[in-house]
Design an enzyme around this catalytic site. Structure first.
Site, PDB file in Angstrom:
ATOM      1  N   ARG A 242       0.856  -1.176   0.000  1.00  0.00           N
ATOM      2  CA  ARG A 242       0.000   0.000   0.000  1.00  0.00           C
ATOM      3  C   ARG A 242       0.902   1.239   0.000  1.00  0.00           C
ATOM      4  NH1 ARG A 242      -2.170  -3.729   3.520  1.00  0.00           N
ATOM      5  NH2 ARG A 242      -4.229  -4.524   2.929  1.00  0.00           N
ATOM      6  N   LYS A 269      -2.706  -2.008   7.564  1.00  0.00           N
ATOM      7  CA  LYS A 269      -4.149  -1.787   7.567  1.00  0.00           C
ATOM      8  C   LYS A 269      -4.881  -2.772   8.469  1.00  0.00           C
ATOM      9  CE  LYS A 269      -8.167  -1.567   4.483  1.00  0.00           C
ATOM     10  NZ  LYS A 269      -8.633  -1.667   3.079  1.00  0.00           N
ATOM     11  N   HIS A 332      -1.943   3.388  -5.686  1.00  0.00           N
ATOM     12  CA  HIS A 332      -2.503   2.163  -5.104  1.00  0.00           C
ATOM     13  C   HIS A 332      -2.754   1.111  -6.189  1.00  0.00           C
ATOM     14  CE1 HIS A 332      -5.049  -0.453  -2.640  1.00  0.00           C
ATOM     15  NE2 HIS A 332      -4.647   0.227  -1.595  1.00  0.00           N
ATOM     16  N   ARG A 335      -0.890  -2.380  -6.888  1.00  0.00           N
ATOM     17  CA  ARG A 335      -1.279  -3.636  -6.230  1.00  0.00           C
ATOM     18  C   ARG A 335      -2.176  -4.463  -7.151  1.00  0.00           C
ATOM     19  NH1 ARG A 335      -0.771  -4.187  -0.913  1.00  0.00           N
ATOM     20  NH2 ARG A 335      -2.894  -4.938  -0.470  1.00  0.00           N
ATOM     21  N   HIS A 359      -3.249  -9.359   2.362  1.00  0.00           N
ATOM     22  CA  HIS A 359      -4.679  -9.553   2.568  1.00  0.00           C
ATOM     23  C   HIS A 359      -4.860 -10.598   3.658  1.00  0.00           C
ATOM     24  CE1 HIS A 359      -5.746  -8.034  -1.731  1.00  0.00           C
ATOM     25  NE2 HIS A 359      -5.525  -7.060  -0.875  1.00  0.00           N
ATOM     26  N   TYR A 369      -2.568 -20.497   9.689  1.00  0.00           N
ATOM     27  CA  TYR A 369      -1.662 -21.250   8.814  1.00  0.00           C
ATOM     28  C   TYR A 369      -0.940 -20.318   7.849  1.00  0.00           C
ATOM     29  CZ  TYR A 369      -0.269 -23.917   4.701  1.00  0.00           C
ATOM     30  OH  TYR A 369       0.432 -24.412   3.639  1.00  0.00           O
TER      31      TYR A 369
END
Length: 398
Positions: A242, A269, A332, A335, A359, A369
């Protein structure tokens, strides 16, 4: 004999306090200083009691009589009007302390202590300031759906649909906080979910065509603005973080020897720490940048102050200067460029790409995991992406 308004007005102070009666136990006490105080004399459980009503002229003769009559009615029911008055005062105080504004302040304090990002806190505070202007002084238990909707509709009429919807969500968060702390029982924003116009979701502009991306990368390489801005855009294309994570980066987060950039949770974030593998091209750029800004704390300090990072508009402004509009490309958007091309290649596990983008997996078991998974694959992915960008630079548009 009953008093008149003129008589009360003309009562003059004397050297000592004196009383002038109205009727049914009401009288006015005139003090030497000139104040005139309403009192109601009554008997409770056989004992004489004196109920203070207020001062004239703030409390008029008619108002004093109404209070007296109300007290007499309570006495007839066996209720102590003095205690009732104290209970009403306590209830009024409780309502003031539990006004929407007070509860909202407590909610903001809570999320601040939970480590919400400064940008998030700023937005939440802004939304709540508009709500406070409309009904902040009201007890939170007395705020209904129509009251909230009236406020939101004013915002919606300006055409700022997203603001109105986000404001509804923020107000709802305050009510849910109040419910959790037994300060309210109902969230009036829940029935309003479908009352507002839903904003059209416009994804951030991004270039995903390789030929056009090649043109963009060459434009960045030839950027004639400040050299650190040029390096910032070149790095952003490679690491696909970001923009805020890059422009606020600290040198202490960068390990050039290990080729890893470790971003602390408070700057992410989703409030989770994130590691970024650094391919050779990124390390080269960072080495160049270190010669320019390595003596300070920030990778990208502002030109005005080394203690502050470049503004959030710096990178986008550079893109505009190169001729790319906000509908074509944003900082941005790198991404989305990375995600689209990496996924379309079919070479990489989707989870590795998602982890590269930081994410967060919603499923808690999978998230636990994923934190440690795909690191080796992510290193290979980062190298592949950096090399691909080098190749894409050579692609000419048809």
């Amino acid at each position: 004999m009953a008093l008149t308004n003129v008589q009360v007005k003309n009562l003059k102070p004397r050297t000592k306090p004196y009383k002038v009666s109205d009727f049914d136990g009401l009288h006015v006490l005139v003090n030497p200083g000139g104040s005139k105080l309403w009192r109601f004399k009554c008997r409770i459980m056989g004992k004489e009691r004196l109920l203070s009503i207020g001062a004239w002229p703030e409390v008029s003769l008619l108002q004093a009589r109404n209070v007296r009559d109300d007290a007499r009615a309570k006495l007839a029911l066996g209720v102590d009007p003095s205690e009732a008055k104290q209970e009403q005062a306590a209830l009024a105080k409780l309502k003031r302390e539990n006004s929407f504004e007070r509860v909202a302040e407590a909610y903001v304090d809570k999320i601040r202590k939970e480590g919400r990002a400064p940008a998030t806190l700023t937005k939440v505070t802004w939304y709540l300031s508009m709500a406070n202007a409309a009904f902040g002084d009201r007890p939170i238990t007395e705020i209904s759906a129509p009251i909230v909707l009236k406020c939101l509709k004013k915002i919606e009429k300006r055409g700022t649909y997203e603001t109105a919807n986000r404001m509804r969500s923020t107000i709802g968060a305050v009510f849910r906080y109040a419910i959790a702390n037994t300060l309210a029982e109902v969230d009036p924003t829940w029935p309003l979910r479908d009352a507002l116009i839903r904003p059209t979701v416009t994804p951030r502009a991004a270039i995903t065509d390789k030929a056009k991306l090649g043109g963009l990368l060459r434009a960045i390489d030839g950027y004639d603005g400040h050299v650190t801005t040029c390096i910032g855009l070149q790095l952003l294309a490679i690491v696909a973080t970001r923009p805020s994570e890059l422009r606020l980066a600290r040198w202490k987060e960068i390990d050039l020897d290990a080729a890893v950039w470790s971003i602390p949770a408070e700057r992410m974030k989703m409030r989770l720490p994130h590691k970024v593998p650094l391919p050779a091209s990124a390390l080269k750029l960072l080495s160049e940048l270190q010669e320019l800004t390595g003596a300070g704390e920030l990778l990208f300090p502002s030109l005005r102050s080394s203690k502050r990072a470049i503004s959030e508009n710096t990178l986008n402004a550079a893109l505009r200067r190169m001729g790319y509009s906000g509908q074509e490309m944003t900082s941005h958007g790198f991404r989305a460029t990375f995600s689209t091309i990496a996924n379309e290649s079919g070479l990489w596990h989707p989870d590795a790409i998602e982890r590269a983008l930081a994410h967060v997996e919603r499923n808690e078991v999978r998230r636990a995991y994923a934190r440690g998974a795909h690191w080796e694959e992510r290193i290979k992915l980062a190298d592949w992406w950096a090399e691909l960008l080098t190749d894409i630079r050579k692609i000419e548009q048809q």
